[in-house]
Design a protein around this motif. Structure first.
Motif, PDB file in Angstrom:
ATOM      1  N   GLU A 126     -69.806 -21.615  15.181  1.00 40.48           N
ATOM      2  CA  GLU A 126     -70.987 -21.193  14.428  1.00 40.48           C
ATOM      3  C   GLU A 126     -72.240 -21.911  14.933  1.00 40.48           C
ATOM      4  O   GLU A 126     -73.305 -21.304  15.058  1.00 40.48           O
ATOM      5  CB  GLU A 126     -70.802 -21.484  12.942  1.00 40.48           C
ATOM      6  N   LEU A 127     -72.123 -23.203  15.229  1.00 45.54           N
ATOM      7  CA  LEU A 127     -73.247 -23.970  15.745  1.00 45.54           C
ATOM      8  C   LEU A 127     -73.719 -23.401  17.081  1.00 45.54           C
ATOM      9  O   LEU A 127     -74.917 -23.205  17.301  1.00 45.54           O
ATOM     10  CB  LEU A 127     -72.870 -25.444  15.900  1.00 45.54           C
ATOM     11  N   GLU A 167     -74.629 -35.756   3.188  1.00 44.25           N
ATOM     12  CA  GLU A 167     -73.229 -35.377   3.415  1.00 44.25           C
ATOM     13  C   GLU A 167     -72.677 -34.577   2.235  1.00 44.25           C
ATOM     14  O   GLU A 167     -71.979 -33.577   2.415  1.00 44.25           O
ATOM     15  CB  GLU A 167     -72.390 -36.638   3.642  1.00 44.25           C
ATOM     16  N   SER A 222     -74.366 -30.899   2.165  1.00 42.67           N
ATOM     17  CA  SER A 222     -74.425 -30.129   3.406  1.00 42.67           C
ATOM     18  C   SER A 222     -73.291 -29.122   3.478  1.00 42.67           C
ATOM     19  O   SER A 222     -72.194 -29.372   3.006  1.00 42.67           O
ATOM     20  CB  SER A 222     -74.320 -31.069   4.616  1.00 42.67           C
ATOM     21  N   GLU A 223     -73.591 -28.003   4.090  1.00 43.78           N
ATOM     22  CA  GLU A 223     -72.571 -26.988   4.320  1.00 43.78           C
ATOM     23  C   GLU A 223     -71.936 -27.266   5.680  1.00 43.78           C
ATOM     24  O   GLU A 223     -72.626 -27.462   6.673  1.00 43.78           O
ATOM     25  CB  GLU A 223     -73.219 -25.608   4.331  1.00 43.78           C
ATOM     26  N   LYS A 224     -70.633 -27.312   5.710  1.00 40.35           N
ATOM     27  CA  LYS A 224     -69.916 -27.560   6.959  1.00 40.35           C
ATOM     28  C   LYS A 224     -69.847 -26.268   7.766  1.00 40.35           C
ATOM     29  O   LYS A 224     -69.605 -25.199   7.225  1.00 40.35           O
ATOM     30  CB  LYS A 224     -68.484 -28.040   6.679  1.00 40.35           C
ATOM     31  N   ILE A 225     -70.093 -26.376   9.071  1.00 39.89           N
ATOM     32  CA  ILE A 225     -69.949 -25.222   9.951  1.00 39.89           C
ATOM     33  C   ILE A 225     -69.090 -25.619  11.147  1.00 39.89           C
ATOM     34  O   ILE A 225     -69.002 -26.794  11.496  1.00 39.89           O
ATOM     35  CB  ILE A 225     -71.316 -24.681  10.438  1.00 39.89           C
ATOM     36  N   SER A 226     -68.496 -24.619  11.757  1.00 41.73           N
ATOM     37  CA  SER A 226     -67.652 -24.880  12.919  1.00 41.73           C
ATOM     38  C   SER A 226     -68.515 -25.007  14.172  1.00 41.73           C
ATOM     39  O   SER A 226     -69.693 -24.643  14.176  1.00 41.73           O
ATOM     40  CB  SER A 226     -66.659 -23.734  13.109  1.00 41.73           C
TER      41      SER A 226
END
Length: 57
Positions: free
Chosen positions: A37-38, A27, A30-34
């Motif tokens: 984007e996923l 956690e 990690s890079e957060k993506i929307s």
């Protein structure tokens, strides 16, 4: 406790405490993506997989 690297690569069952440590590590790094984007990444992966086998699958 074993190092994070050992926990990630050992292939052994982790204790609850070790699992929680690994989850915190993932956690934190990690890079957060929307969701958009996923979904874009999933579409690109599907296109690449399909094009690997040509137009007739």
């Amino acid at each position: 406790m074993r190092t994070i690297n050992e926990l990630l690569n050992s292939g052994k069952t982790l204790t609850k405490r070790e699992r929680e440590a690994v989850e915190r590590h993932i956690e934190a790094h990690s890079e957060k993506i929307s969701l958009k984007e996923l979904n874009d990444m999933k579409c690109l992966a599907a296109i690449r997989k399909r094009s690997k086998y040509g137009p007739y699958g």
